[in-house]
Design an enzyme around this catalytic site. Structure first.
Site, short mmCIF file in Angstrom:
data_model
loop_
_atom_site.label_atom_id
_atom_site.label_comp_id
_atom_site.label_asym_id
_atom_site.label_seq_id
_atom_site.Cartn_x
_atom_site.Cartn_y
_atom_site.Cartn_z
N HIS A 17 0.85 -1.19 0.00
CA HIS A 17 0.00 0.00 0.00
C HIS A 17 0.89 1.24 0.00
CE1 HIS A 17 -3.51 -2.49 1.76
NE2 HIS A 17 -3.60 -2.39 0.45
N GLY A 64 -3.80 -2.07 -7.56
CA GLY A 64 -4.68 -2.85 -6.68
C GLY A 64 -6.15 -2.51 -6.85
N ASP A 69 -4.73 -6.83 -7.55
CA ASP A 69 -4.70 -7.86 -6.51
C ASP A 69 -5.38 -9.13 -7.01
OD1 ASP A 69 -3.45 -6.10 -4.72
OD2 ASP A 69 -5.36 -5.36 -3.97
N ASP A 89 -1.38 -1.56 4.77
CA ASP A 89 -1.67 -0.52 5.75
C ASP A 89 -3.09 -0.76 6.23
OD1 ASP A 89 -2.18 1.68 7.30
OD2 ASP A 89 -1.39 3.13 5.85
N HIS A 96 -10.80 -1.31 -2.15
CA HIS A 96 -10.83 -2.64 -2.76
C HIS A 96 -10.51 -3.73 -1.72
CE1 HIS A 96 -6.69 -1.33 -2.73
NE2 HIS A 96 -6.27 -2.55 -3.06
N ASP A 99 -11.06 -7.32 -2.63
CA ASP A 99 -10.03 -7.90 -3.49
C ASP A 99 -8.82 -8.35 -2.67
OD1 ASP A 99 -11.75 -7.12 -5.48
OD2 ASP A 99 -10.41 -5.61 -6.34
N ARG A 105 -7.10 -14.96 0.89
CA ARG A 105 -7.83 -16.23 0.97
C ARG A 105 -7.24 -17.24 -0.01
NH1 ARG A 105 -11.97 -19.03 -1.39
NH2 ARG A 105 -13.22 -20.28 0.03
#
Length: 159
Positions: A17, A64, A69, A89, A96, A99, A105
């Site tokens: 980030h 992102g 992402d 961060d 997002h 995402d 995951r």
């Protein structure tokens, strides 16, 4: 017993980030020789910084918020990425966020190691790149005034 993952042309994702980009650059600088032996993918702005500031050959994904992402998550699901360094961060709401959570995951589902802060990034790098650090990495540690092996062992833990 610890095993070291060979990095010969492994693909590593680097994401940060905005407020963490300098930390990621410093991390990459310390592991420059090792990262240069890997295939690298990164979100757009991070890829540009890694190329311009460190000379790394990085395949850029979209930013992102524009789906980068998720592009990296797709590569993870396809078995194309071996590890993810994602300095997040968490103090700032991300538009997002869904995402980001999908990416993390997929790391869990596919059993791909990932680091989301500097401490876990150091530990993951140590596992990926081995305990024997390149001369360039050792010089960077020395120049930064850091010891190579903190008291308590290689990770600073007491046995």
């Amino acid at each position: 017993m610890s095993t070291t993952i060979a990095v010969s042309r492994r693909c590593v994702a680097l994401i940060a980030h905005d407020s963490k980009k300098e930390l990621l650059l410093e991390f990459a600088r310390r592991h420059l020789a090792e990262l240069a032996r890997c295939e690298l993918v990164a979100t757009q702005a991070t890829a540009m910084l890694l190329r311009l500031r460190l000379g790394l050959d990085v395949v850029p994904m979209r930013s992102g918020p524009d789906g980068g992402d998720l592009q990296i998550a797709a590569k993870l699901a396809a078995g194309e990425i071996s590890a993810v360094f994602f300095l997040r961060d968490v103090t700032i709401a991300q538009p997002h966020e869904a995402d980001i959570l999908a990416l993390l995951r997929i790391c869990d589902v596919c059993d791909v190691p990932y680091a989301t802060n500097v401490a876990t990034a150091r530990m993951l790098a140590q596992e990926l790149f081995g305990r024997s650090q390149s001369p360039a990495t050792l010089r960077a540690l020395d120049e930064a005034g850091e010891t190579r092996e903190p008291s308590g062992g290689p990770l600073g833990f007491q046995a």
